[in-house]
Design an enzyme around this catalytic site. Structure first.
Site, PDB file in Angstrom:
ATOM      1  N   SER B  21       0.821  -1.200   0.000  1.00 38.31           N
ATOM      2  CA  SER B  21       0.000   0.000   0.000  1.00 38.31           C
ATOM      3  C   SER B  21       0.866   1.265   0.000  1.00 38.31           C
ATOM      4  CB  SER B  21      -0.881  -0.010   1.251  1.00 38.31           C
ATOM      5  OG  SER B  21      -1.665   1.152   1.293  1.00 38.31           O
ATOM      6  N   LYS B  45      -3.691   2.018  -2.249  1.00 39.35           N
ATOM      7  CA  LYS B  45      -3.315   3.170  -1.423  1.00 39.35           C
ATOM      8  C   LYS B  45      -4.250   3.212  -0.206  1.00 39.35           C
ATOM      9  CE  LYS B  45      -1.827   7.129  -0.006  1.00 39.35           C
ATOM     10  NZ  LYS B  45      -0.532   7.157   0.684  1.00 39.35           N
ATOM     11  N   SER B  70       6.155  11.420   4.509  1.00 42.99           N
ATOM     12  CA  SER B  70       5.114  11.949   5.390  1.00 42.99           C
ATOM     13  C   SER B  70       3.891  12.327   4.561  1.00 42.99           C
ATOM     14  CB  SER B  70       5.631  13.172   6.165  1.00 42.99           C
ATOM     15  OG  SER B  70       6.033  14.181   5.264  1.00 42.99           O
ATOM     16  N   CYS B 129      -0.159   3.671  10.167  1.00 45.20           N
ATOM     17  CA  CYS B 129       0.381   4.852   9.489  1.00 45.20           C
ATOM     18  C   CYS B 129       0.900   5.829  10.540  1.00 45.20           C
ATOM     19  CB  CYS B 129      -0.687   5.541   8.627  1.00 45.20           C
ATOM     20  SG  CYS B 129      -0.078   7.086   7.910  1.00 45.20           S
ATOM     21  N   LYS B 164      -2.364  -4.791   9.560  1.00 44.61           N
ATOM     22  CA  LYS B 164      -1.009  -4.300   9.252  1.00 44.61           C
ATOM     23  C   LYS B 164      -0.496  -3.534  10.452  1.00 44.61           C
ATOM     24  CE  LYS B 164       1.839  -2.033   5.758  1.00 44.61           C
ATOM     25  NZ  LYS B 164       1.882  -1.402   4.434  1.00 44.61           N
ATOM     26  N   ASN B 191       4.787  -1.885   8.989  1.00 44.78           N
ATOM     27  CA  ASN B 191       4.686  -0.559   8.374  1.00 44.78           C
ATOM     28  C   ASN B 191       5.999   0.187   8.654  1.00 44.78           C
ATOM     29  OD1 ASN B 191       3.737   2.022   7.397  1.00 44.78           O
ATOM     30  ND2 ASN B 191       1.646   1.370   7.834  1.00 44.78           N
ATOM     31  N   GLY B 216      12.473   1.155   3.216  1.00 46.38           N
ATOM     32  CA  GLY B 216      13.631   0.799   2.412  1.00 46.38           C
ATOM     33  C   GLY B 216      14.518  -0.206   3.129  1.00 46.38           C
TER      34      GLY B 216
END
Lengths: 264, 305
Positions: B21, B45, B70, B129, B164, B191, B216
């Site tokens: 996502s 998304k 962000s 998030c 998640k 996440n 990453g």
């Protein structure tokens, strides 16, 4: 479905030409990009750092399959790119983004500031190919930091060079030079002002174009990652059709926007 | 030939590679560059009930081996998604997983209730998030809220519900156990890690939102550890995500205990990362004499002590 246009290209550096301590022109052997690129579009270049670096296209030599990029060193990634040598290979995504719209225009005035003169050089190149009357304003801090003056002069278009330091044609900003130009210029229908450079300069150019009732297209810059519209990090604030403000993606909705929609 | 099909609970995937996502949009841009039917699935998304503008730029800062973002859940809202994006996603020939973010339990429940009536394959609850002030990571860092939210959401939908989770917690195991108690069908780990980038000249954060989520290769060891740890504690299928850049990384997650993996930040560097990584996985398996990717799952041989 098959992959109808490859986006990633492994390309070879044909040559590198240093313009001054901060600026280098790299020429890449990239025939697929050269064949399809439009002025105002950019490429996303791999380097030793994690993210790619978005760089505007300065010119294409379609028959030779070459793409020229003007690289201004702003950090480690662009420094490394500026040090690339003939024969070096790099991965390139592109051409990317929506460039300048030239359709229906009879006259184009480009107004570039600093490294903003690079993508506008491509505009001038295409105007010449298409027989569009074109004029250029290029603004710099000083004659020492000026770039592409010979190249612009070589295009044969009327070009006004401005420098804050007062050591070129016009003393002052690119917008000052544009004002001088517009005062003398007999109006031609379907004229547009196309600008790229530091944000305050583009804002001044857009205001001036508005005063003269000329449409203006601006090439915005924002920190970017993917360059293809999926990550949403390169948000530019714009005015939507309903008057509300919202964010659009610099990479695919832009980088060129109508000045009227930009929230400065 | 290497068998690639995997099961995530009741959901069959043609292969274990999912697009994460927030790194793949709704697939439209990516479909220009690759055949999306080759993917196991796409996680949309992150969606909210109503449209969300997202955070002020700059929204990205490069780091060593990764990046901070962000974005702040910029999305068109559930209505527009259902009308304009879901039909397109459904046509791509891979599983469609909808990532759902709410301000409150009620919002999560309402979104899941409405998604129950649609042809989506699974719902990925975004409990993680780090870039929004309400819901998400606030809920996801409290085991009781995780359990309670999932239990309520499960009353609203028969779709598989994936939780998640955020790594920004003291004990990922406690959060995973809470998700299991609440009735989650799978757990997605991890996440982004909350981080800060500073411009030393201006003494200001680089990101307009001050902080952002780190992703990453920098976070791959954290993600692998969490997958391996949680796989020892819960009986649910796990989906591993965090810094996967190539086929070897992906197989490491399967070995740690994941049934499937998600590719995120790699897609921002290489648009074809998902399909490339799947090819690399099958090539590695072939070279290893492994005939079924599922054979890798949970085969980590910990050192005894």
């Amino acid at each position: 479905m098959t992959c109808d246009h490859p986006i990633e290209h492994l390309v070879t550096v044909r040559s590198s030409r240093r313009l001054n301590s901060q600026t280098t022109v790299l020429t890449l052997e990239a025939p697929l990009i050269a064949a399809t690129a439009a002025p105002g579009q950019f490429v996303n270049l791999s380097c030793d750092h994690f993210l790619r670096r978005p760089i505007g296209i300065m010119a294409v030599l379609r028959h030779e399959g070459l793409v020229e990029l003007g690289i201004r060193v702003v950090g480690d990634g662009t420094r490394e790119l500026a040090q690339k040598r003939p024969g070096d290979q790099l991965s390139v995504l592109g051409p990317l983004g929506h460039g300048f719209r030239l359709e229906g225009l009879q006259r184009v005035i480009t107004v570039g500031g600093g490294s903003g003169v690079f993508p506008l050089f491509f505009v001038q190149q295409v105007c010449r190919e298409r027989g569009i009357d074109a004029l250029a304003v290029c603004g710099y801090r000083s004659i020492d930091e000026s770039i592409l003056r010979d190249e612009y002069a070589g295009l044969g278009c009327q070009t006004l060079f401005a420098a804050d330091a007062g050591d070129l044609d016009v003393a002052g900003h690119a917008a000052d030079a544009l004002k001088q130009l517009l005062c003398q210029l007999p109006p031609v229908p379907q004229t547009a002002v196309l600008t790229c450079g530091p944000r305050p300069m583009m804002q001044a150019v857009a205001a001036l174009a508005r005063d003269y009732q000329l449409p203006c297209q601006v090439s915005l810059e924002e920190r970017m990652a993917c360059g293809i519209g999926v990550c949403l990090v390169c948000a530019c604030q714009v005015r939507e059709a309903d008057g509300a403000t919202g964010y659009q993606r610099c990479c695919v909705d832009g980088p060129v926007f109508d000045a009227e929609v930009v929230v400065w | 030939m290497v068998t690639t099909a995997v099961q995530v609970g009741s959901l069959s995937l043609k292969n274990p590679v999912l697009a994460a996502s927030g790194t793949f949009g709704f697939g439209r841009e990516m479909a220009q560059y690759q055949d999306l039917s080759r993917l196991g699935g796409i996680c949309s998304k992150g969606l909210t009930l109503r449209p969300r503008a997202g955070n002020p730029p700059p929204r990205v800062a490069e780091t060593s081996c990764g990046m901070l973002n962000s974005v702040g859940l910029q999305n068109p809202g559930l209505d527009v998604f259902l009308r304009d994006e879901l039909p397109f996603m459904r046509q791509q020939g891979c599983a469609v997983i909808v990532n759902v973010a709410g301000h409150s339990t009620d919002e999560y429940c309402e979104m899941c209730r409405r998604l129950d009536q649609t042809p989506v394959d699974a719902i990925e609850l975004n409990l993680s998030c780090p870039n929004v002030r309400e819901g998400c990571m606030l809920i996801g860092s409290d085991a009781r809220q995780i359990e309670s939210l999932i239990r309520q959401v499960k009353q609203e939908t028969r779709k598989p519900v994936w939780a998640k989770l955020t790594p920004n917690v003291t004990s990922i195991g406690d959060m995973a156990l809470a998700a299991q108690r609440g009735g989650a069908d799978a757990i997605v780990l991890i996440n982004t890690l909350l981080g800060l980038a500073i411009d030393y000249r201006t003494r200001r954060p680089i990101l307009g939102n001050n902080t952002g989520g780190l992703s990453g290769p920098a976070i791959k060891p954290v993600a692998l550890r969490m997958v391996a740890e949680v796989s020892q504690m819960v009986d649910l299928p796990l989906i591993g995500v965090g810094g996967i850049m190539n086929g070897q990384d992906a197989i490491e997650f399967l070995i740690a205990g994941a049934s499937a993996i998600e590719i995120g930040t790699a897609s921002l560097i290489r648009p074809t990362a998902c399909t490339d990584i799947l090819e690399e996985m099958t090539a590695l398996a072939q070279a290893d004499g492994v005939t079924d990717l599922a054979e890798y799952r949970g085969t980590l041989r910990l050192w005894g002590y």
